[in-house]
Write a protein that holds these residues in place. Structure first.
Motif, PDB file in Angstrom:
ATOM      1  N   LYS A 164      35.578  18.572  -8.038  1.00 60.63           N
ATOM      2  CA  LYS A 164      35.432  19.907  -8.856  1.00 60.63           C
ATOM      3  C   LYS A 164      34.402  20.526  -8.847  1.00 60.63           C
ATOM      4  O   LYS A 164      33.180  20.066  -8.565  1.00 60.63           O
ATOM      5  CB  LYS A 164      35.877  19.266  -9.961  1.00 60.63           C
ATOM      6  CG  LYS A 164      37.325  18.319  -9.959  1.00 60.63           C
ATOM      7  CD  LYS A 164      38.309  18.535 -12.053  1.00 60.63           C
ATOM      8  CE  LYS A 164      39.143  17.915 -11.877  1.00 60.63           C
ATOM      9  NZ  LYS A 164      39.694  17.733 -13.045  1.00 60.63           N
ATOM     10  N   GLY A 165      34.221  21.713  -8.783  1.00 63.27           N
ATOM     11  CA  GLY A 165      32.918  22.494  -9.306  1.00 63.27           C
ATOM     12  C   GLY A 165      32.603  22.683  -8.349  1.00 63.27           C
ATOM     13  O   GLY A 165      31.756  23.859  -8.253  1.00 63.27           O
ATOM     14  N   LEU A 166      32.481  22.423  -7.766  1.00 64.95           N
ATOM     15  CA  LEU A 166      31.647  23.391  -5.556  1.00 64.95           C
ATOM     16  C   LEU A 166      32.090  24.395  -5.301  1.00 64.95           C
ATOM     17  O   LEU A 166      33.332  24.588  -5.266  1.00 64.95           O
ATOM     18  CB  LEU A 166      31.617  21.759  -4.319  1.00 64.95           C
ATOM     19  CG  LEU A 166      30.900  21.090  -5.723  1.00 64.95           C
ATOM     20  CD1 LEU A 166      30.888  19.318  -4.076  1.00 64.95           C
ATOM     21  CD2 LEU A 166      29.566  20.918  -5.964  1.00 64.95           C
ATOM     22  N   GLU A 167      31.217  25.381  -4.637  1.00 66.07           N
ATOM     23  CA  GLU A 167      31.775  26.809  -4.397  1.00 66.07           C
ATOM     24  C   GLU A 167      32.165  26.580  -2.727  1.00 66.07           C
ATOM     25  O   GLU A 167      31.704  25.348  -1.948  1.00 66.07           O
ATOM     26  CB  GLU A 167      30.304  27.871  -4.093  1.00 66.07           C
ATOM     27  CG  GLU A 167      29.674  27.455  -5.995  1.00 66.07           C
ATOM     28  CD  GLU A 167      29.199  28.374  -5.915  1.00 66.07           C
ATOM     29  OE1 GLU A 167      28.764  29.394  -5.127  1.00 66.07           O
ATOM     30  OE2 GLU A 167      28.568  28.324  -7.695  1.00 66.07           O
ATOM     31  N   HIS A 168      32.460  27.262  -2.107  1.00 63.14           N
ATOM     32  CA  HIS A 168      32.791  27.928  -1.136  1.00 63.14           C
ATOM     33  C   HIS A 168      31.135  28.436   0.412  1.00 63.14           C
ATOM     34  O   HIS A 168      31.208  29.590  -0.310  1.00 63.14           O
ATOM     35  CB  HIS A 168      33.553  28.554  -0.214  1.00 63.14           C
ATOM     36  CG  HIS A 168      35.027  28.162  -0.687  1.00 63.14           C
ATOM     37  ND1 HIS A 168      35.867  26.865   0.165  1.00 63.14           N
ATOM     38  CD2 HIS A 168      35.612  28.182  -1.942  1.00 63.14           C
ATOM     39  CE1 HIS A 168      37.273  26.608  -0.287  1.00 63.14           C
ATOM     40  NE2 HIS A 168      37.095  27.379  -1.803  1.00 63.14           N
ATOM     41  N   TYR A 169      30.143  27.799  -0.262  1.00 61.34           N
ATOM     42  CA  TYR A 169      28.882  28.218   0.468  1.00 61.34           C
ATOM     43  C   TYR A 169      28.691  28.746   1.969  1.00 61.34           C
ATOM     44  O   TYR A 169      29.582  28.588   2.673  1.00 61.34           O
ATOM     45  CB  TYR A 169      27.966  27.287   0.444  1.00 61.34           C
ATOM     46  CG  TYR A 169      27.886  26.190  -0.788  1.00 61.34           C
ATOM     47  CD1 TYR A 169      27.119  27.022  -1.842  1.00 61.34           C
ATOM     48  CD2 TYR A 169      28.747  25.329  -1.073  1.00 61.34           C
ATOM     49  CE1 TYR A 169      27.315  26.043  -2.823  1.00 61.34           C
ATOM     50  CE2 TYR A 169      28.500  23.995  -1.694  1.00 61.34           C
ATOM     51  CZ  TYR A 169      27.626  24.850  -3.223  1.00 61.34           C
ATOM     52  OH  TYR A 169      27.638  24.244  -4.133  1.00 61.34           O
ATOM     53  N   PRO A 170      28.443  30.073   1.708  1.00 62.34           N
ATOM     54  CA  PRO A 170      27.992  30.672   2.836  1.00 62.34           C
ATOM     55  C   PRO A 170      26.679  30.176   3.699  1.00 62.34           C
ATOM     56  O   PRO A 170      26.284  29.753   3.517  1.00 62.34           O
ATOM     57  CB  PRO A 170      27.441  32.623   2.828  1.00 62.34           C
ATOM     58  CG  PRO A 170      27.030  32.015   1.565  1.00 62.34           C
ATOM     59  CD  PRO A 170      27.476  30.898   0.442  1.00 62.34           C
ATOM     60  N   CYS A 171      27.469  30.181   4.961  1.00 59.49           N
ATOM     61  CA  CYS A 171      26.147  29.835   5.977  1.00 59.49           C
ATOM     62  C   CYS A 171      25.470  30.818   6.874  1.00 59.49           C
ATOM     63  O   CYS A 171      25.629  31.980   6.584  1.00 59.49           O
ATOM     64  CB  CYS A 171      26.997  29.011   7.268  1.00 59.49           C
ATOM     65  SG  CYS A 171      26.480  28.316   8.296  1.00 59.49           S
ATOM     66  N   GLY A 172      24.176  30.465   6.819  1.00 56.46           N
ATOM     67  CA  GLY A 172      23.640  31.289   7.878  1.00 56.46           C
ATOM     68  C   GLY A 172      24.154  32.150   9.155  1.00 56.46           C
ATOM     69  O   GLY A 172      23.344  33.580   9.447  1.00 56.46           O
ATOM     70  N   CYS A 173      25.336  31.613   9.564  1.00 56.36           N
ATOM     71  CA  CYS A 173      25.757  32.198  10.760  1.00 56.36           C
ATOM     72  C   CYS A 173      26.509  33.151  10.898  1.00 56.36           C
ATOM     73  O   CYS A 173      26.836  33.179  11.349  1.00 56.36           O
ATOM     74  CB  CYS A 173      26.627  31.050  11.616  1.00 56.36           C
ATOM     75  SG  CYS A 173      28.012  29.885  10.994  1.00 56.36           S
TER      76      CYS A 173
END
Length: 303
Positions: A164-173
């Protein structure tokens, strides 16, 4: 005489291919990231005076069909026809291999995967990469992307409802939810910041985890859970005999043991022995792999 190079965003390491197939680092110079001519001069100054061939392990994607490199952290090489341009500038043959592929080759041919059918060498550091060797042959795939498991929007930050509590992190690609964005050292740092509101380096996080810190333990468990879930898909797809690891996180054997245990618990095959472990060439796989590429290419040319 063949000169081998391991080219990263910060340094160019170099050494000479020996008669026994080994490559010992003989020096390193800063990488001229933005100046093409300075880059050419650096390679030339580190190469043998006999105009012999050079073999390069490159920290970036390289498509040997087109000859173009995709190296965001070395701007003067990015989107350039590096092989052709270097050969024209240096007047000598040039071989180029992705650094993760070079590491995988080093492990499969001379290292921890020697004699094994399927070796999937992975990089866990600033980014996530990989290389696949089957029956002693590097699998490149279309555009040289085979083994590059770090990209593709596949990470579920909830781990199927476990976290719980984590995000959908953007990637450098440009995508969101890539393994590289979550399971690299930088990904570990993002997880810790999200969960605990504290900006710590991956080294500080793992050190705190070894001391029994509750917050760091929470972060490492989440990190290892997400990484092992992603890796388990590759294990079931490839059926590797060994997954040697390189990169900045490879030196933490306790972390690799945690990842290994979680991964083996998720896959279909039974692995009695460790599957994920620090590679024999974790520190110099790029140079050694470049040597293997050279000795293979030129021995084939002579037969």
């Amino acid at each position: 005489m063949t000169t081998c190079f391991d080219i990263g965003g910060s340094f160019i390491r170099h050494g000479t291919l020996q008669d026994d197939g080994s490559v010992v680092e003989s020096g390193r110079v800063p990488t001229p990231g933005k100046d093409w001519q300075a880059f050419v001069d650096a390679i030339d100054s580190c190469s043998g005076t006999d105009r012999g061939p050079i073999s390069i392990s490159l920290a970036g994607a390289f498509d040997d069909r087109t000859g173009f490199a995709d190296v965001a952290n070395i701007p003067c090489l990015h989107k350039r026809s590096v092989k052709a341009d270097l050969e024209a500038a240096l007047k000598r043959p040039v071989l180029i291999t992705n650094d993760a592929n070079a590491f995988a080759l080093a492990e499969a041919i001379d290292g921890s995967g020697r004699g094994k059918s399927v070796v999937f060498g992975i990089i866990l550091g600033t980014g996530v990469g990989g290389g696949l060797v089957v029956n002693g042959h590097l699998v490149k795939g279309v555009g040289g992307i085979a083994g590059e498991w770090g990209h593709g929007p596949v990470v579920d930050p909830t781990a199927g409802g476990q976290l719980k509590g984590l995000e959908h992190y953007p990637c450098g690609c440009g995508q969101t939810g890539c393994i590289d964005a979550v399971c690299s050292a930088r990904g570990m740092e993002k997880i810790h910041l999200t969960l605990h509101g504290k900006a710590l380096s991956s080294k500080d996080i793992t050190s705190a985890w070894h001391r029994g810190d509750v917050e760091a333990t929470h972060t490492i468990e989440a990190y290892a859970t997400l990484l092992s879930r992603a890796l388990s898909v590759l294990v079931n797809t490839l059926g590797p005999d060994a997954i040697p690891v390189s990169g900045g996180l490879s030196g933490d054997e306790a972390l690799l043991s945690l990842i290994d245990g979680k991964t083996r618990s998720l896959v279909l095959a039974h692995y009695a022995d460790p599957l994920v472990f620090k590679g024999q060439f974790a520190e110099n796989g790029g140079l050694h792999g470049a040597g293997i590429v050279a000795r293979t290419a030129y021995s084939e040319a002579l037969t």
